[in-house]
Design a protein around this motif. Structure first.
Motif, short mmCIF file in Angstrom:
data_model
loop_
_atom_site.label_atom_id
_atom_site.label_comp_id
_atom_site.label_asym_id
_atom_site.label_seq_id
_atom_site.Cartn_x
_atom_site.Cartn_y
_atom_site.Cartn_z
N SER A 106 0.83 -1.20 0.00
CA SER A 106 0.00 0.00 0.00
C SER A 106 0.87 1.25 0.00
O SER A 106 0.62 2.19 -0.78
CB SER A 106 -0.92 -0.02 1.21
OG SER A 106 -1.78 1.09 1.19
N PRO A 111 -2.02 -1.28 -6.38
CA PRO A 111 -3.48 -1.22 -6.24
C PRO A 111 -4.13 -2.51 -5.73
O PRO A 111 -5.19 -2.46 -5.12
CB PRO A 111 -3.97 -0.92 -7.66
CG PRO A 111 -2.90 -1.48 -8.54
CD PRO A 111 -1.60 -1.34 -7.78
N LYS A 150 -6.53 -0.21 -3.12
CA LYS A 150 -7.13 1.06 -3.50
C LYS A 150 -8.60 0.79 -3.79
O LYS A 150 -8.97 -0.32 -4.21
CB LYS A 150 -6.45 1.65 -4.73
CG LYS A 150 -5.00 2.04 -4.50
CD LYS A 150 -4.39 2.67 -5.73
CE LYS A 150 -2.95 3.07 -5.45
NZ LYS A 150 -2.35 3.71 -6.62
N ALA A 153 -10.18 -1.45 -6.82
CA ALA A 153 -9.01 -1.88 -7.60
C ALA A 153 -9.26 -3.16 -8.39
O ALA A 153 -8.61 -3.38 -9.41
CB ALA A 153 -7.81 -2.06 -6.69
#
Length: 171
Positions: A106, A111, A150, A153
């Motif tokens: 991260s 992602p 994310k 993602a």
């Protein structure tokens, strides 16, 4: 009960033989015949996502490596293999390594993460079954799991998992 201290550190070139020996111990030398290894051949692991776990005596207790792959031409981390020495299993070492990978990936801007494993174990880290993401055969589709680092993602990311040639791209 004695509390065991585990130190996590990025894998170094000096760790290589010891890490390989632990993988062989945990998975047998035939481990490289697994379908996921086809995605790793001739592709370097993501150095920032290869970690060791050592105890207070500097004994290797666990390891994890990650590789870049592509799904629908989208950069993805393939988490694993992860191994914990048989005498150290049940101490939470694998969980420490998984949380470290999630945090580091991260922070690096990746992602999504993909792995092949048992959903009941990996669900506690946020991994879910991925419908439509196809690992090379003979992988059981129920064991193909993903985690979005994310928002959204994994939305629209379907198809075969392919070898990636560049481990520096976070897509």
């Amino acid at each position: 009960m004695q509390r065991i201290s585990i130190q996590l550190a990025r894998e170094t070139p000096d760790d290589w033989w010891e890490v390989e020996a632990l993988y062989d111990l945990c998975f047998a030398p035939g481990r490289t015949a697994l379908s996921s290894y086809r995605l790793r051949e001739d592709v370097p692991p993501i150095a920032e996502l290869c970690w060791t776990a050592r105890d207070g005596e500097d004994v290797l207790a666990g390891v994890v490596r990650c590789w870049p792959v592509k799904v629908a031409n989208q950069a993805t981390i393939l988490l694993g293999p992860i191994a914990v020495h048989p005498t150290r299993q049940g101490e939470g070492i694998a969980a420490l390594l998984i949380y470290k990978i999630i945090e580091a990936a991260s922070d690096l801007g990746w992602p999504r993460v993909l792995l092949v494993g048992d959903a009941p174990y990996y669900q506690r880290f946020g991994f879910q079954r991925l419908d439509g993401v196809e690992m090379p055969p003979p992988t059981n589709p129920d064991r193909v799991l993903g985690l979005a680092l994310k928002d959204a993602a994994w939305d629209g990311v379907h198809g075969p998992v392919c070898k990636a040639s560049d481990c520096n791209s976070t897509g």
